[in-house]
Design an enzyme around this catalytic site. Structure first.
Site, PDB file in Angstrom:
ATOM      1  N   VAL A  17       0.829  -1.208   0.000  1.00  0.00           N
ATOM      2  CA  VAL A  17       0.000   0.000   0.000  1.00  0.00           C
ATOM      3  C   VAL A  17       0.861   1.255   0.000  1.00  0.00           C
ATOM      4  CG1 VAL A  17      -1.754   1.313   1.244  1.00  0.00           C
ATOM      5  CG2 VAL A  17      -1.910  -1.179   1.134  1.00  0.00           C
ATOM      6  N   ARG A  49      13.463  -2.018   6.384  1.00  0.00           N
ATOM      7  CA  ARG A  49      14.626  -2.476   5.609  1.00  0.00           C
ATOM      8  C   ARG A  49      15.041  -1.389   4.625  1.00  0.00           C
ATOM      9  NH1 ARG A  49      11.148  -6.775   5.905  1.00  0.00           N
ATOM     10  NH2 ARG A  49      10.333  -6.384   3.812  1.00  0.00           N
ATOM     11  N   GLU A 131     -10.440   6.159   5.950  1.00  0.00           N
ATOM     12  CA  GLU A 131     -11.309   5.509   4.967  1.00  0.00           C
ATOM     13  C   GLU A 131     -10.767   4.154   4.518  1.00  0.00           C
ATOM     14  OE1 GLU A 131     -14.440   4.775   3.292  1.00  0.00           O
ATOM     15  OE2 GLU A 131     -14.425   6.967   3.435  1.00  0.00           O
ATOM     16  N   ASP A 203     -10.119 -10.062  10.926  1.00  0.00           N
ATOM     17  CA  ASP A 203     -10.070  -8.884  10.062  1.00  0.00           C
ATOM     18  C   ASP A 203     -11.458  -8.267   9.924  1.00  0.00           C
ATOM     19  OD1 ASP A 203      -8.564  -7.376   7.677  1.00  0.00           O
ATOM     20  OD2 ASP A 203     -10.501  -8.048   6.915  1.00  0.00           O
ATOM     21  N   LYS A 207     -13.225  -4.468  11.307  1.00  0.00           N
ATOM     22  CA  LYS A 207     -13.970  -3.566  10.434  1.00  0.00           C
ATOM     23  C   LYS A 207     -15.395  -3.367  10.941  1.00  0.00           C
ATOM     24  CE  LYS A 207     -11.131  -5.016   6.527  1.00  0.00           C
ATOM     25  NZ  LYS A 207     -11.046  -5.843   5.292  1.00  0.00           N
TER      26      LYS A 207
END
Length: 430
Positions: A17, A49, A131, A203, A207
């Protein structure tokens, strides 16, 4: 008139991302400047890294000292895409303390500590936007907290995890078993090497907590969300669903009680009618169905994960936050004024599909029906098949509470004629 001095952005994390965020900031720099009213400048990138080659990013911007980066004082916006609880939580609060607003995609942190982060942002007069934390590129949080701010949201029902939807869709369309479908999802890159967070519902639960909090103006933490994974869903369950004109999805469901005094948030597999809009959501796509008093029924659909889709949501927040910086304002903060009770799963009322392995002899159905009646659970339909002394009994109930259904199943297990409970699944979307 455009301001010439750029707004400075610090990027925490440069993986799938983060690298897309940096790329779009560079390739769309002129458009972003025009939309914001000032140029935006990538002022630093914190990574673990530093030796890794990152195409399009000046190596001079790369650092391993994320704390020093957010403490610089000249940073206008910090974009956090590293995930996890720490060090993300400390870095975000430190950014607020040193004058920066924050854009985050960190669902786990927001579900656990969203109230504290909002309080820190408010204390320092800064923005906290997220968002990208819920459904990738799908505009969902902003419509809930801004477009529907004058309405009363009663239910949010959605597919918010692309990995699980891909697996269940593959099981439905090909007849594959769970492990076979998971292996294909892993090979195609939809599932992580360790898929636990997805397939066990962690997950989606994070949400759901975020969505419920925004929709119902009530603080809902991750611990408040009932969670049930999908690893026990079988090909036989899909066959049963098909016989009912349904399919199976892993759903995040946030509901306001009919009396308006409480809310629930839950994640679990459920059968939904093929006529429901969510039934047609295929592959790794996400979709969220919202029901409110004035607007009625709304559906938000699109890619719920991936570098570019998630970066799109991050950049949308970045534009909004940068505009606020220029005007000296902040956007919507936490809205928890309603402070509704968050009820337990035992109080949730829904329909159930129960598959029992029973002895194939007279009187079994009567015994089973008596147990349901004794626990106040009304039966809608029953289907029985038998062979060689063994039989399967499928019972679909009318609406019942989870607590009453739990008591019913415990009593069924004590019957000598019931060999076992093959599966229990909720029926939603009707």
């Amino acid at each position: 008139m455009m301001r010439t001095r750029p707004l400075k952005v610090a990027l925490l994390g440069c993986g799938v991302v983060g690298s897309e965020v940096a790329r779009i900031m560079t390739t769309h720099a002129d458009d972003l400047a025009a939309r914001i009213g000032a140029p935006v400048e990538l002022a630093g990138v914190a990574v673990r890294r530093p030796s890794k080659v990152r195409e399009g990013i000046d190596p001079a911007l790369v650092t391993t000292d994320a704390t020093a980066l957010v403490k610089r004082g000249d940073i206008d916006v910090v974009v956090e895409v590293i995930g996890g609880i720490e060090p993300a939580r400390t870095l975000i609060t430190t950014a607020f303390e040193h004058g920066a607003s924050v854009v985050s995609a960190n669902k786990a942190l927001l579900a656990q500590d969203g109230a504290a982060l909002h309080a820190a942002a408010g204390q320092h007069g800064k923005d906290l936007y997220y968002e990208a934390a819920v459904a990738g590129a799908i505009p969902l949080i902003r419509p809930l907290r801004e477009s529907l701010a004058g309405d009363k949201v009663n239910r949010v029902l959605g597919i918010v995890n692309g990995t699980t939807n891909f697996i269940l869709d593959k099981m439905d369309s090909t007849g594959a078993g769970y492990q076979e479908a998971l292996d294909e999802a892993t090979a195609l890159g939809y599932a992580e090497a360790d898929p636990t967070a997805d397939v066990e519902g962690f997950d989606a639960a994070a949400k759901a907590a975020i969505l419920a909090g925004i929709a119902f103006h009530t603080r809902v933490r991750l611990d408040d969300v009932y969670r049930e994974g999908m690893t026990e869903v079988t090909a036989a369950d899909f066959r049963s669903a098909g016989e009912m004109g349904c399919t199976i999805k892993l759903l995040a469901i946030c509901e306001r009680a009919k009396d308006g005094a409480s809310v629930t948030a839950r994640v679990h597999p459920a059968m939904i009618p093929l006529s429901h809009p969510l039934a047609s959501v295929r592959g790794a796509y996400n979709a969220v169905f919202v029901a409110s008093d004035a607007a009625g029924q709304l559906m938000f659909y699109g890619p719920g994960a991936g570098g570019a889709p998630t970066a799109s949501a991050v950049l949308g927040d970045l534009v909004a936050v940068c505009r606020n910086r220029l005007t000296g304002t902040t956007g919507p903060g936490e809205s928890a004024y309603a402070d509704l009770t968050v009820s337990s799963m035992g109080e949730v009322v829904t329909r159930y599909h129960i598959s029992l392995d029973v002895a194939d002899k007279p009187g079994v159905l009567a015994q089973v029906a008596t147990v349901f009646a004794e626990h106040g659970v009304s039966i809608d339909t029953v289907r029985q098949q038998g062979k060689d002394g063994e039989a399967s009994l499928v019972v679909v109930t009318h609406r019942a509470s989870d607590a009453s259904l739990t008591g019913t199943v415990e009593a069924l297990r004590k019957l000598d004629t019931v060999r076992g409970v093959a599966s229990i699944m909720r029926v939603e979307g009707e």
